[in-house]
Design an enzyme around this catalytic site. Structure first.
Site, PDB file in Angstrom:
ATOM      1  N   LYS A  47       1.122  -0.927  -0.020  1.00 53.59           N
ATOM      2  CA  LYS A  47       0.035  -0.162   0.041  1.00 53.59           C
ATOM      3  C   LYS A  47       0.930   1.632  -0.008  1.00 53.59           C
ATOM      4  CE  LYS A  47      -1.855   2.305   3.253  1.00 53.59           C
ATOM      5  NZ  LYS A  47      -1.789   3.483   2.564  1.00 53.59           N
TER       6      LYS A  47
ATOM      7  N   GLY B  42       6.995   4.259   7.934  1.00 54.08           N
ATOM      8  CA  GLY B  42       6.208   6.101   8.268  1.00 54.08           C
ATOM      9  C   GLY B  42       7.019   6.233   9.712  1.00 54.08           C
ATOM     10  N   SER B  43       5.728   6.999  10.323  1.00 56.86           N
ATOM     11  CA  SER B  43       5.863   7.508  10.999  1.00 56.86           C
ATOM     12  C   SER B  43       5.830   6.443  12.554  1.00 56.86           C
ATOM     13  CB  SER B  43       4.703   8.718  11.194  1.00 56.86           C
ATOM     14  OG  SER B  43       3.263   8.512  12.101  1.00 56.86           O
ATOM     15  N   THR B  44       6.661   7.254  14.203  1.00 53.04           N
ATOM     16  CA  THR B  44       6.426   6.547  14.845  1.00 53.04           C
ATOM     17  C   THR B  44       5.099   6.382  15.785  1.00 53.04           C
ATOM     18  OG1 THR B  44       8.496   7.158  15.546  1.00 53.04           O
ATOM     19  CG2 THR B  44       7.421   6.463  17.350  1.00 53.04           C
ATOM     20  N   GLU B  45       4.233   7.151  15.045  1.00 51.58           N
ATOM     21  CA  GLU B  45       3.353   6.841  15.941  1.00 51.58           C
ATOM     22  C   GLU B  45       2.258   5.918  15.134  1.00 51.58           C
ATOM     23  OE1 GLU B  45       1.216  10.783  14.732  1.00 51.58           O
ATOM     24  OE2 GLU B  45      -0.835   9.908  15.618  1.00 51.58           O
TER      25      GLU B  45
ATOM     26  N   CYS C 296      13.217  10.310   7.655  1.00 49.81           N
ATOM     27  CA  CYS C 296      13.189   9.845   8.236  1.00 49.81           C
ATOM     28  C   CYS C 296      14.442   9.737   9.129  1.00 49.81           C
ATOM     29  CB  CYS C 296      12.828   8.241   8.605  1.00 49.81           C
ATOM     30  SG  CYS C 296      13.811   7.249   7.436  1.00 49.81           S
TER      31      CYS C 296
ATOM     32  N   GLU D 152       9.981  15.181  15.866  1.00 48.27           N
ATOM     33  CA  GLU D 152      10.738  15.140  14.408  1.00 48.27           C
ATOM     34  C   GLU D 152       9.931  16.411  14.268  1.00 48.27           C
ATOM     35  OE1 GLU D 152       9.557  11.243  12.600  1.00 48.27           O
ATOM     36  OE2 GLU D 152      11.583  11.533  11.252  1.00 48.27           O
TER      37      GLU D 152
ATOM     38  N   GLY E 151       3.366   3.622  13.150  1.00 49.51           N
ATOM     39  CA  GLY E 151       4.082   1.984  13.673  1.00 49.51           C
ATOM     40  C   GLY E 151       3.612   1.461  15.127  1.00 49.51           C
TER      41      GLY E 151
ATOM     42  N   GLU F 284      10.084   0.807  10.545  1.00 50.72           N
ATOM     43  CA  GLU F 284      11.334   1.305   9.713  1.00 50.72           C
ATOM     44  C   GLU F 284      10.683   3.425  10.383  1.00 50.72           C
ATOM     45  OE1 GLU F 284      13.012   4.420   9.178  1.00 50.72           O
ATOM     46  OE2 GLU F 284      13.172   3.775   6.795  1.00 50.72           O
TER      47      GLU F 284
END
Lengths: 330, 773
Positions: free
Chosen positions: B183, B235-238, B291, B385, B240, B257
């Site tokens: 996706k 993508g973002s930590t959130e 990133c 970030e 993830g 990642e």
């Protein structure tokens, strides 16, 4: 003694005149502190051609400007007065008049003509009244290993013969042995010998081994009063490169920031394509500013570059790719 | 402007790349990539706001269909000889090159990134990943004989490097025989759709790769889909973290990642001009929407003023403009919404804000480069970030302080160190908690070199041999882990000769359970063997604190010394072999001969791990150019682990010894069925020069304590071998600090399983050392 031609004979709008670099006391701390990270410099240098692109009218204008920055050069054992006259004729009219007219550009000349001492006289004669300066390579060019007093006398003789610019070679052995004081003293003496003629100090970067040595030699040459620093004689295995240029122009910038004096830059050898010339000019513009796109602060030491630029200019005018024989020989 | 005017002004002019071919491709598809009647969303050029195309919003049914197609295609694709897969990947690489210009323009149209970057970075690297992994498909059978494809991979990629991230994810997955549902990001789906064509042209069988467009809900449905065996997310930590939570307990393999706030340490002896260019590459590459962007400048205090001055001068020569212009340095941010987010983040900062005067194109999400200096580590912008063209800056005094400031972050993706002293630079590099470290360089990547982060930057590596682990699993099905429970109180209890109390072992000292509670430990023959503490979260807290303190010294001790300690441990265990065998008999009811054999096996296992302690080699990766790209193994950190219930002693050694051999500090939860074995083993540790705090032992109910460990923010990893399926709460808890969790269903204890344990106990870090004279 003949009169000295002023080093501005072109149609370039003159830049705000800058004071000649008088040099300064040798600052060994600064020389020792000069650093140059070769790997990072290589990465940056590789991006310079990719980061700036010139198209259409901009490309044509920049290439025309490049013509005015060329030290049209012949440095061969078989040079004759006739050969030099032919070169000077090309320097006076480097681009076909019809092309300049089509581009609505004024008459332009190359930045200078660069020859050996014995060829100064025919060059001065051939360029009389044009304002195009004659530059002479000197000081035991290209190795710089003739007796020191003779090297100074050679400068004096060339200046006396009418050279307005003297391209001296530094003693590479002083760089390679870290004898900065000796390098400074020699170069300073050469600057004194030049008198009113502008001194371009050839570092022979292809023989200095490291970019850090290039940085340090650049500093010493500028401290000794060089008007220009120049990469190469054209006779070394490796001549002008973008990484070496980056190191030298960064040193020029730092020297300007320290002293307020602007030192010129001359890459020489190996620049034969119009596209390469544009990369160098973009480097000068981005790193040093527009003043370094003028012949009083920037020159190309090149012999075949002009031919490629002529072809590109004709292509711009006609839309068709050009051929070398459509342009006059230099 | 006329030639004559330009001849005088010497300005740069526009140098636009033609968008013709890319737009023609969009037009050929009617600017619509969706089945008739499907719900669609728009994808726009962020530099102009122009509509590029309408794209299908993938529904739950679409996810089902794509996963089903991938499942159907999997057996044949996985069974296909590696060489056949290699040919297809090779064709993909070639086709990427043949379509490079159109793809680069399409990428720039969709993302707003400069054409120079999509042309010179994204496309060549994407092709390189397919070439590299074509080779991996070719070599798989011979070089990875014990590994096989995982199955169906759900891959979710971000909008900053759409095609490149596709390549990083798809190439290794396909090479190893997996099938993929990918996706792309909602803002940037176009190059992935183009790639679907390339895949078909390369001969990829139907169903092996499905590009499924959609927004976050589509991604969430894909990640949570029961038919997906492996989820890979960048993508973002959130997000993830949400994926970690959503997939908890589903038995899926997962690699993440995520974000970063990567440090750029600038020492006073650096080549400052080069370092300034390094910063340009670090934070203004792709507008800082990277990133691993070196977004935190940590500069030596004595040169900070000069560095900021030079940086401001350099920023003034950066050109912001039309992304398709070949002469610009910064294009547009990827979306107006993102632009607003970045602008809001930096508004009202306490720092000194500098942005060079520049005319920004109208109608796009352009942003000038920004330097915010004079910040302190405590300022929010030094921690958050920003993901935009914004560099924040603070100062340090000593190299040790630089490293401390660099490491004071929740992230751990990348770092950059600049110094002309190789010794000092490497010393700082060694101290940095980051998965990728560049010395006198920035943003260097290659398919042969692993990329990935620590801490909340995620886990798993992409690239290199180490990256293949994320897309393979062992061929051999391991026997299920044994469950265990305390021996029940017998009908006829017998008191011990002398009361024995097995205490916890925390920081090299005996400790009573914080809760003051213990339980009786019975032998299978009815004897009361003693008491084992009932641990609580406070005991975990104390144990983690002790382990954290002991961790640096144990790593610094080095493999050779750790090997000696493990051999000595074996020697001391051997001296008490009879005692341990008797303990096993009493607590597990094993026949004496079997117990004796287990002690022998444990001794041998200790030798195996003593052997490994100084033999887990790193690697120097064959990346292009004059650079040493060294893959180093570093301990995972502090590992919390629930020991196997059976075999008790062999299991204990098999799990603990690899962690010790590789330099980790441990918080160990004893087996419920035989807690006294672990307690006795603790005494052996005491006599074997294992430094206090390196192994901390507690006992208690794994179902209570393992989720607590998983939630603890100061653990880097959690392993669960207790035989209960705690993967749900453990993986859920691990989402907090995104620690690595390992909850295997089975393990063959007759083998050391060295590859598995070495991978779990260490992190690979890639250290890039460019060189030149």
């Amino acid at each position: 003694m003949t009169s000295h031609a002023k080093p501005s004979g072109t149609a370039i709008p003159s830049s705000a005149a800058h004071a000649r670099n008088p040099g300064m006391t040798l600052d060994l701390d600064r020389v020792a502190g000069a650093s140059a990270n070769s790997a990072a410099i290589a990465r940056r240098a590789a991006q310079i051609p990719a980061r700036r692109s010139l198209k259409g009218a901009h490309q044509a204008a920049w290439l025309a400007r490049a013509v005015t920055l060329i030290d049209l050069t012949t440095l061969s054992g078989d040079d004759t007065p006739g050969r030099v006259r032919r070169l000077c004729a090309k320097a006076r009219q480097p681009v076909r008049a019809d092309l300049l007219a089509a581009l609505d550009l004024p008459a332009i000349t190359t930045g200078a003509v660069c020859v050996y001492h014995e060829m100064i006289a025919p060059a001065v004669e051939a360029l009389a009244g044009t304002g195009i300066p004659v530059a002479a390579v000197s000081t035991g060019f290209p190795a710089g290993l003739s007796p020191f007093d003779l090297r100074l006398k050679e400068i004096e003789a060339s200046v006396a013969a009418g050279a307005a610019e003297i391209d001296i070679v530094i003693s590479r052995r002083h760089v390679l042995t870290g004898n900065w004081q000796a390098l400074y003293d020699e170069t300073r003496a050469m600057r004194a010998a030049c008198g009113p003629a502008h001194m371009k100090a050839i570092l022979a970067t292809g023989e200095l081994g490291t970019l850090r040595n290039v940085a340090r030699a650049s500093w010493v040459a500028m401290m000794a009063g060089a008007d220009f620093i120049k990469t190469s004689t054209g006779k070394e295995g490796v001549n002008a490169t973008l990484p070496v240029s980056l190191v030298m122009v960064r040193a020029i910038r730092a020297y300007r920031d320290l002293t307020g004096f602007k030192v010129g830059y001359k890459p020489a050898g190996g620049i034969s394509k119009a596209k390469d010339a544009l990369s160098y000019m973009a480097l000068m513009k981005d790193e040093l500013g527009d003043d370094w796109l003028r012949p009083d602060l920037f020159r190309f030491g090149a012999s075949s570059l002009l031919g490629d630029i002529e072809r590109q200019l004709e292509h711009h005018v006609t839309g068709a790719y050009s051929a070398s024989w459509r342009h006059a020989m230099g | 402007m006329t030639v004559r005017e330009i001849f005088e002004t010497m300005e740069y002019g526009p140098a636009p790349e033609s968008a013709e071919a890319a737009l023609a491709w969009l037009d050929a598809h009617g600017r619509r990539f969706a089945p008739a009647g499907a719900e669609v969303f728009e994808t726009r050029n962020p530099a102009t706001g122009d509509l590029l195309a309408e794209v299908a919003q993938g529904s739950a049914a679409d996810v089902d269909a794509a996963v089903a197609a991938a499942r159907a295609a999997f057996p044949a694709w996985a069974a296909m000889p590696g060489h056949r897969r290699a040919r297809i990947l090779y064709a993909m690489a070639r086709l990427l090159q043949k379509h490079a210009r159109t793809l680069a323009v399409l990428e720039t149209l969709d993302t707003g990134k400069p054409i120079r970057e999509s042309r010179d970075a994204d496309l060549p690297l994407a092709a390189r990943h397919f070439y590299y992994h074509a080779g991996m498909a070719q070599l798989m059978a011979e070089e990875l004989p014990d590994r096989q494809a995982i199955g169906v991979c759900g891959q979710i990629i971000p909008w900053n490097f759409p095609l490149l991230m596709l390549a990083w994810k798809v190439a290794p997955a396909l090479a190893m025989g997996n099938t993929v549902v990918l996706k792309p990001a909602e803002w940037t789906p176009l190059t992935a759709l183009y790639f679907a064509q390339i895949a078909a042209e390369a001969g990829l069988p139907e169903g092996v790769l499905t590009i499924l467009t959609g927004d976050g809900t589509t991604g969430a449905a894909l990640a949570a889909h029961p038919g997906v065996d492996k989820v890979a997310f960048t993508g973002s930590t959130e997000v993830g973290r949400a994926i970690r939570r959503a997939t908890a307990g589903q038995g899926k393999a997962l690699t993440l990642e995520l974000g970063g706030k990567s440090a750029f340490i600038l020492a006073e002896d650096a080549d400052l001009d080069s370092a300034i260019e390094g910063l340009v590459e670090s934070i203004w590459f792709n507008g800082g929407q990277v990133c691993c962007a070196g977004s935190r400048l940590i500069v030596q205090e004595g040169i900070a003023g000069e560095v900021h001055d030079r940086l401001r001068a350099r920023m003034a020569t950066l050109r912001v403009g039309d992304p398709l212009d070949k002469s610009i340095d910064l294009g547009s941010l990827a979306d107006p919404a993102h632009h607003a987010r970045v602008a809001a983040m930096i508004a009202g900062t306490a720092g000194e804000v500098f942005a060079p005067p520049c005319v920004l194109p109208e109608g796009g999400a352009h942003m000038a480069p920004v330097l915010i200096s004079g910040l302190e580590p405590a300022d929010p912008l030094m921690q958050q970030e920003i993901f935009g063209p914004v560099l924040v800056s603070t100062t340090y005094r000593t190299p040790a302080e630089a490293v401390a400031i660099a490491n004071a972050t929740r992230y751990g993706l990348a770092a950059s160190v600049w110094s002309e002293s190789l010794g000092a630079a490497l010393d700082m590099a060694a101290g940095l908690e980051a998965g990728v470290i560049w010395v006198n360089g920035a943003n260097m990547f290659d398919a042969a070199a692993g990329f990935g982060g620590l801490r909340e930057s995620g886990f798993g590596r992409e690239g290199g041999w180490e990256g293949l682990r994320a897309y393979t699993r062992p061929k051999q099905e391991a026997p299920a882990l044994a469950a265990g429970a305390p021996v029940a109180k017998p009908q006829a209890a017998r008191a011990p000769d002398l009361d024995r109390t097995a205490k916890f072992r925390i920081g090299g000292k005996q400790a009573r359970p914080d809760g003051g509670q213990s339980r009786a430990v019975w032998a299978t023959d009815g004897r009361l063997l003693g008491h084992a503490g009932i641990g609580s979260r406070k005991d975990i807290r104390n144990a983690v604190e002790a382990a954290r303190a002991a961790r640096p010294g144990w790593e610094k001790a080095g493999g050779a010394l750790r090997a000696q300690v493990l051999y000595f441990l074996a020697e001391n265990l051997s001296a008490r072999a009879g005692e341990f065998a008797a303990g096993l008999v009493a607590q597990t009811g094993a026949p004496a001969a079997e117990a004796a054999a287990e002690v022998e096996a444990a001794l041998e296992r200790l030798f195996t791990w003593a052997a490994w302690a100084d033999k887990q080699d790193g690697a120097v990766k064959p990346v292009p150019g004059k650079v040493v790209a060294a893959m180093l193994h570093r301990p995972a950190g502090v590992i919390g682990m629930a020991l196997p219930e059976a075999p008790v002693l062999l299991g204990l050694v098999s799990v603990l010894a690899p962690a010790l051999a590789t330099g980790n500090a441990c918080v160990v939860l004893a087996a419920e069925s035989a807690p006294l074995i672990a307690a006795e083993f603790g005494q052996v540790l005491d006599t074997s020069d294992v430094p206090g705090g390196v192994v901390n032992m507690i006992s208690g109910d794994p179902a209570v304590l393992m989720p607590e460990m998983a939630r603890h923010a100061d653990l880097e990893a959690v392993w669960c071998f207790c035989g209960q399926d705690l993967s749900g709460p453990v993986e859920e808890g691990a989402a907090g600090n995104l620690k690595r969790s390992w909850c295997p269903r089975g393990m063959d204890w007759s083998r050391a399983n060295a590859a598995e344990f070495l991978a779990a106990a260490t992190e690979t870090r890639t250290l890039w050392l460019p060189y030149g004279a």
